[in-house]
Design a protein around this motif. Sequence first.
Motif, PDB file in Angstrom:
ATOM      1  N   ASP A  42      64.528   1.827 -50.127  1.00  0.00           N
ATOM      2  CA  ASP A  42      64.649   0.454 -50.493  1.00  0.00           C
ATOM      3  C   ASP A  42      65.270  -0.227 -49.364  1.00  0.00           C
ATOM      4  OD1 ASP A  42      63.222   0.459 -53.011  1.00  0.00           O
ATOM      5  OD2 ASP A  42      64.945   1.222 -54.078  1.00  0.00           O
ATOM      6  N   ASP A  43      65.889   0.672 -48.370  1.00  0.00           N
ATOM      7  CA  ASP A  43      66.888   0.274 -47.420  1.00  0.00           C
ATOM      8  C   ASP A  43      66.272   0.316 -46.016  1.00  0.00           C
ATOM      9  OD1 ASP A  43      68.775  -0.345 -49.452  1.00  0.00           O
ATOM     10  OD2 ASP A  43      69.435   1.801 -49.403  1.00  0.00           O
ATOM     11  N   LEU A  44      64.835   0.953 -45.952  1.00  0.00           N
ATOM     12  CA  LEU A  44      64.497   1.151 -44.574  1.00  0.00           C
ATOM     13  C   LEU A  44      63.194   0.376 -44.560  1.00  0.00           C
ATOM     14  CD1 LEU A  44      64.532   3.830 -42.455  1.00  0.00           C
ATOM     15  CD2 LEU A  44      62.319   3.647 -43.249  1.00  0.00           C
ATOM     16  N   GLU A  45      63.025  -0.423 -43.460  1.00  0.00           N
ATOM     17  CA  GLU A  45      61.870  -1.349 -43.188  1.00  0.00           C
ATOM     18  C   GLU A  45      61.454  -1.048 -41.975  1.00  0.00           C
ATOM     19  OE1 GLU A  45      63.127  -5.484 -43.597  1.00  0.00           O
ATOM     20  OE2 GLU A  45      63.779  -5.319 -45.616  1.00  0.00           O
ATOM     21  N   VAL A  46      59.738  -0.947 -41.681  1.00  0.00           N
ATOM     22  CA  VAL A  46      59.271  -0.669 -40.485  1.00  0.00           C
ATOM     23  C   VAL A  46      58.447  -1.944 -40.482  1.00  0.00           C
ATOM     24  CG1 VAL A  46      57.566   0.911 -39.325  1.00  0.00           C
ATOM     25  CG2 VAL A  46      59.402   1.808 -40.859  1.00  0.00           C
ATOM     26  N   THR A  47      58.336  -2.512 -39.337  1.00  0.00           N
ATOM     27  CA  THR A  47      57.458  -3.929 -38.893  1.00  0.00           C
ATOM     28  C   THR A  47      57.023  -3.812 -37.713  1.00  0.00           C
ATOM     29  OG1 THR A  47      59.128  -4.825 -40.282  1.00  0.00           O
ATOM     30  CG2 THR A  47      57.668  -6.442 -38.861  1.00  0.00           C
ATOM     31  N   TRP A  48      55.576  -4.102 -37.769  1.00  0.00           N
ATOM     32  CA  TRP A  48      54.845  -4.266 -36.537  1.00  0.00           C
ATOM     33  C   TRP A  48      54.678  -5.644 -36.374  1.00  0.00           C
ATOM     34  CZ3 TRP A  48      53.855   0.294 -39.074  1.00  0.00           C
ATOM     35  CH2 TRP A  48      53.833   1.593 -38.583  1.00  0.00           C
ATOM     36  N   HIS A  49      55.379  -6.329 -35.404  1.00  0.00           N
ATOM     37  CA  HIS A  49      55.140  -7.921 -35.277  1.00  0.00           C
ATOM     38  C   HIS A  49      54.012  -8.430 -34.548  1.00  0.00           C
ATOM     39  CE1 HIS A  49      59.224  -8.507 -36.740  1.00  0.00           C
ATOM     40  NE2 HIS A  49      59.785  -7.497 -36.153  1.00  0.00           N
ATOM     41  N   GLU A  50      53.341  -9.164 -34.883  1.00  0.00           N
ATOM     42  CA  GLU A  50      52.174  -9.846 -34.113  1.00  0.00           C
ATOM     43  C   GLU A  50      52.481 -10.030 -32.610  1.00  0.00           C
ATOM     44  OE1 GLU A  50      47.842 -11.600 -34.461  1.00  0.00           O
ATOM     45  OE2 GLU A  50      49.061 -10.678 -36.075  1.00  0.00           O
ATOM     46  N   ARG A  51      53.392 -10.871 -32.676  1.00  0.00           N
ATOM     47  CA  ARG A  51      54.215 -11.345 -31.526  1.00  0.00           C
ATOM     48  C   ARG A  51      55.431 -10.894 -31.308  1.00  0.00           C
ATOM     49  NH1 ARG A  51      52.662 -17.593 -31.006  1.00  0.00           N
ATOM     50  NH2 ARG A  51      53.566 -17.241 -28.865  1.00  0.00           N
ATOM     51  N   VAL A  52      55.966 -10.864 -30.039  1.00  0.00           N
ATOM     52  CA  VAL A  52      57.301 -10.557 -29.824  1.00  0.00           C
ATOM     53  C   VAL A  52      58.305 -11.134 -30.571  1.00  0.00           C
ATOM     54  CG1 VAL A  52      59.190 -10.083 -27.873  1.00  0.00           C
ATOM     55  CG2 VAL A  52      56.762  -9.664 -27.412  1.00  0.00           C
ATOM     56  N   ALA A  53      59.113 -10.480 -31.339  1.00  0.00           N
ATOM     57  CA  ALA A  53      60.160 -11.194 -32.273  1.00  0.00           C
ATOM     58  C   ALA A  53      61.583 -10.816 -31.900  1.00  0.00           C
ATOM     59  CB  ALA A  53      59.991 -10.486 -33.582  1.00  0.00           C
ATOM     60  N   VAL A  54      62.342 -11.778 -31.963  1.00  0.00           N
ATOM     61  CA  VAL A  54      63.748 -11.578 -31.629  1.00  0.00           C
ATOM     62  C   VAL A  54      64.647 -10.419 -32.793  1.00  0.00           C
ATOM     63  CG1 VAL A  54      64.754 -13.541 -33.123  1.00  0.00           C
ATOM     64  CG2 VAL A  54      65.865 -12.595 -30.981  1.00  0.00           C
ATOM     65  N   VAL A  55      65.262  -9.706 -32.426  1.00  0.00           N
ATOM     66  CA  VAL A  55      65.903  -8.646 -33.149  1.00  0.00           C
ATOM     67  C   VAL A  55      67.286  -9.074 -32.944  1.00  0.00           C
ATOM     68  CG1 VAL A  55      66.375  -6.375 -34.021  1.00  0.00           C
ATOM     69  CG2 VAL A  55      64.165  -6.962 -33.240  1.00  0.00           C
ATOM     70  N   ASP A  56      68.016  -9.735 -33.486  1.00  0.00           N
ATOM     71  CA  ASP A  56      69.384 -10.148 -33.045  1.00  0.00           C
ATOM     72  C   ASP A  56      70.551  -9.718 -33.879  1.00  0.00           C
ATOM     73  OD1 ASP A  56      69.914 -11.582 -35.635  1.00  0.00           O
ATOM     74  OD2 ASP A  56      69.418 -13.678 -34.731  1.00  0.00           O
ATOM     75  N   CYS A  57      71.861  -9.816 -33.550  1.00  0.00           N
ATOM     76  CA  CYS A  57      72.853  -9.121 -34.191  1.00  0.00           C
ATOM     77  C   CYS A  57      73.645 -10.253 -35.070  1.00  0.00           C
ATOM     78  CB  CYS A  57      73.822  -8.670 -32.939  1.00  0.00           C
ATOM     79  SG  CYS A  57      74.806  -9.914 -32.077  1.00  0.00           S
ATOM     80  N   GLY A  58      72.976 -11.080 -35.400  1.00  0.00           N
ATOM     81  CA  GLY A  58      73.411 -12.113 -36.494  1.00  0.00           C
ATOM     82  C   GLY A  58      74.799 -12.537 -36.285  1.00  0.00           C
TER      83      GLY A  58
END
Length: 158
Positions: A42-58
């Motif tokens: 429930d706490d782990l997400e694996v994502t393949w993005h179609e385009r380059v996505a930002v992974v920010d620090c909020g």
Amino acid sequence: MSDDILSVIPTDPRWQPDQAAAERAVAVVEGLVTETLNGIEDDLEVTWHERVAVVDCGQNLERIGCPECGPSLDTEWWRDLVEAHDDGFATLVVDVPCCGAGTSLDALDYDWPCGFARFEIAIWNPGRGRFADEELAALAGALAGALGHPVRQVWAHI
């Protein structure tokens, strides 16, 4: 309520592992955080993005510096840019507003680290601190075999 998210992404924003490599990396992550999480699925997400996505620090983002001339960039400029590309980035090339220099969004000096990726493993509320260098090396090896594929981590607070 707020959340912390520890994300692991490849250092090359466009690179994606194959399914088997991603599963190996997830197994490594599960081994590193299982003791601190209940029901990791429930706490782990694996994502393949179609385009380059930002992974920010909020909310951890304190400053963004220009790699060309050094001063802090207006974080509102950056947030507006990210919002305008909520479906991802075709290119990371940008002209910075401070000096007009052309650079890449992933070359900006982020305090706290941010990144860009087409593949991400995100652990919500991991119950531990950042991964140590040897843990990141294990993840890199899992993603691409003996040669590994370098990874970095982003700690977000939202």
